[in-house]
Design a protein around this motif. Structure first.
Motif, PDB file in Angstrom:
ATOM      1  N   UNK A  98     -60.667 -32.140   4.321  1.00 32.80           N
ATOM      2  CA  UNK A  98     -59.464 -31.345   4.508  1.00 32.80           C
ATOM      3  C   UNK A  98     -59.889 -30.044   5.183  1.00 32.80           C
ATOM      4  N   UNK A  99     -58.912 -29.317   5.709  1.00 33.99           N
ATOM      5  CA  UNK A  99     -59.201 -28.030   6.347  1.00 33.99           C
ATOM      6  C   UNK A  99     -58.646 -26.924   5.452  1.00 33.99           C
ATOM      7  N   UNK A 100     -59.470 -25.926   5.166  1.00 30.96           N
ATOM      8  CA  UNK A 100     -59.055 -24.776   4.363  1.00 30.96           C
ATOM      9  C   UNK A 100     -58.892 -23.575   5.281  1.00 30.96           C
ATOM     10  N   UNK A 101     -57.709 -22.974   5.261  1.00 28.56           N
ATOM     11  CA  UNK A 101     -57.471 -21.751   6.027  1.00 28.56           C
ATOM     12  C   UNK A 101     -57.192 -20.610   5.060  1.00 28.56           C
ATOM     13  N   UNK A 102     -57.835 -19.470   5.323  1.00 25.70           N
ATOM     14  CA  UNK A 102     -57.644 -18.285   4.501  1.00 25.70           C
ATOM     15  C   UNK A 102     -57.287 -17.106   5.402  1.00 25.70           C
ATOM     16  N   UNK A 103     -56.246 -16.393   5.055  1.00 28.26           N
ATOM     17  CA  UNK A 103     -55.902 -15.179   5.809  1.00 28.26           C
ATOM     18  C   UNK A 103     -55.498 -14.096   4.822  1.00 28.26           C
ATOM     19  N   UNK A 104     -56.504 -13.467   4.196  1.00 25.50           N
ATOM     20  CA  UNK A 104     -56.215 -12.452   3.187  1.00 25.50           C
ATOM     21  C   UNK A 104     -55.481 -11.255   3.797  1.00 25.50           C
ATOM     22  N   UNK A 105     -54.690 -10.553   2.982  1.00 26.64           N
ATOM     23  CA  UNK A 105     -53.958  -9.393   3.495  1.00 26.64           C
ATOM     24  C   UNK A 105     -54.890  -8.412   4.193  1.00 26.64           C
ATOM     25  N   UNK A 106     -54.387  -7.846   5.279  1.00 26.82           N
ATOM     26  CA  UNK A 106     -55.236  -6.976   6.101  1.00 26.82           C
ATOM     27  C   UNK A 106     -54.985  -5.489   5.875  1.00 26.82           C
ATOM     28  N   UNK A 107     -54.017  -5.129   5.027  1.00 27.62           N
ATOM     29  CA  UNK A 107     -53.659  -3.721   4.893  1.00 27.62           C
ATOM     30  C   UNK A 107     -54.835  -2.827   4.501  1.00 27.62           C
ATOM     31  N   UNK A 108     -55.683  -3.310   3.609  1.00 23.82           N
ATOM     32  CA  UNK A 108     -56.801  -2.479   3.158  1.00 23.82           C
ATOM     33  C   UNK A 108     -57.876  -2.274   4.215  1.00 23.82           C
ATOM     34  N   UNK A 109     -57.980  -3.201   5.166  1.00 23.39           N
ATOM     35  CA  UNK A 109     -59.038  -3.080   6.166  1.00 23.39           C
ATOM     36  C   UNK A 109     -58.529  -2.645   7.534  1.00 23.39           C
ATOM     37  N   UNK A 110     -57.214  -2.613   7.715  1.00 23.75           N
ATOM     38  CA  UNK A 110     -56.654  -2.249   9.011  1.00 23.75           C
ATOM     39  C   UNK A 110     -56.901  -0.785   9.330  1.00 23.75           C
ATOM     40  N   UNK A 111     -57.285  -0.531  10.565  1.00 21.38           N
ATOM     41  CA  UNK A 111     -57.483   0.848  11.021  1.00 21.38           C
ATOM     42  C   UNK A 111     -56.138   1.555  11.206  1.00 21.38           C
ATOM     43  N   UNK A 112     -55.057   0.793  11.199  1.00 24.13           N
ATOM     44  CA  UNK A 112     -53.731   1.347  11.447  1.00 24.13           C
ATOM     45  C   UNK A 112     -52.952   1.597  10.169  1.00 24.13           C
ATOM     46  N   UNK A 113     -53.580   1.464   9.024  1.00 26.06           N
ATOM     47  CA  UNK A 113     -52.911   1.690   7.757  1.00 26.06           C
ATOM     48  C   UNK A 113     -52.861   3.188   7.483  1.00 26.06           C
ATOM     49  N   UNK A 114     -51.730   3.802   7.769  1.00 26.80           N
ATOM     50  CA  UNK A 114     -51.579   5.257   7.619  1.00 26.80           C
ATOM     51  C   UNK A 114     -51.716   5.696   6.174  1.00 26.80           C
ATOM     52  N   UNK A 115     -51.190   4.918   5.215  1.00 29.09           N
ATOM     53  CA  UNK A 115     -51.283   5.305   3.807  1.00 29.09           C
ATOM     54  C   UNK A 115     -52.733   5.392   3.362  1.00 29.09           C
ATOM     55  N   UNK A 116     -53.536   4.450   3.793  1.00 31.10           N
ATOM     56  CA  UNK A 116     -54.949   4.425   3.418  1.00 31.10           C
ATOM     57  C   UNK A 116     -55.664   5.646   3.969  1.00 31.10           C
ATOM     58  N   UNK A 117     -55.388   5.997   5.227  1.00 31.55           N
ATOM     59  CA  UNK A 117     -56.062   7.148   5.835  1.00 31.55           C
ATOM     60  C   UNK A 117     -55.675   8.442   5.128  1.00 31.55           C
ATOM     61  N   UNK A 118     -54.412   8.572   4.743  1.00 29.62           N
ATOM     62  CA  UNK A 118     -53.962   9.793   4.099  1.00 29.62           C
ATOM     63  C   UNK A 118     -54.495   9.910   2.685  1.00 29.62           C
TER      64      UNK A 118
END
Length: 196
Positions: A98-118
């Motif tokens: 079988x094929x396993x696909x994983x796409x965990x949320x990116x908010x914590x690692x995104x460079x564009x997450x303004x809340x994280x930067x602040x």
């Protein structure tokens, strides 16, 4: 990921498991490519409601990975086996057919997450925790057909290089997405070759 040629040229539909499925973007593409999405899971009830509407034949489960009872690789593999074996059979599960696909949320690692930067509340290890968890699951299962999708964050790239996982940077607009979404696709070499 789509169909595989079987005996006498027959095409077999590859069973696909989509973890962190969201509303079903990857699953829609896999289905169009000829795969059969048999199991999908996410923590968002709203996203799963949309997923169910568009994938009525798929077993859909609400689950939060990397936390609580599904923190360890061993517990997650046992969870996956308990849900997947009734669909594809024990031999197919044990053989990794079988094929396993994983796409965990990116908010914590995104460079564009303004809340994280602040707020500045996440350290680098916390930012890539779910991506690291995904890589542990893949390693524990020993699959030959799997994929992981994540944003092109320096923290994720550093983790992948440290763990010696092969990846490609892709712009999703090159594949028909109506916006410029740059992503890292992590997968075994033969699958990555198809992206080139």
């Amino acid at each position: 990921v789509g169909g595989l040629e079987g005996q006498e040229g027959a095409v077999c539909r590859v069973p696909v498991v989509d973890l962190f499925c969201g509303a079903g973007g990857f699953s829609a593409g896999a289905t169009k490519a000829g795969a059969s999405v048999v199991l999908a899971a996410d923590r968002s009830s709203c996203a799963l409601e949309v997923f169910r509407r568009h994938n009525p034949g798929t077993k859909v489960i609400k689950a939060e990975f990397g936390r609580g009872p599904l923190t360890t690789a061993k517990a997650t593999v046992a969870w996956l086996e308990s849900h997947l074996v009734p669909i594809i059979g024990q031999a197919a599960f044990d053989g990794g057919h079988y094929h396993l696909h994983l796409s965990p949320p990116c908010q914590d690692v995104s460079q564009y997450n303004c809340n994280q930067r602040q707020e500045g509340t996440h350290n680098d290890a916390e930012k890539v925790a779910l991506t690291r968890w995904c890589l542990k699951i893949v390693g524990h299962l020993g699959l030959t057909s799997w994929s992981l999708e994540q944003v092109t964050s320096p923290n994720v790239v550093a983790l992948l290089n440290q763990r010696r996982f092969a990846f490609e940077r892709v712009n999703c607009s090159d594949y028909g997405c109506p916006q410029s979404r740059k992503r890292l696709i992590v997968a075994p070499g033969p699958l990555l070759e198809r992206l080139k």
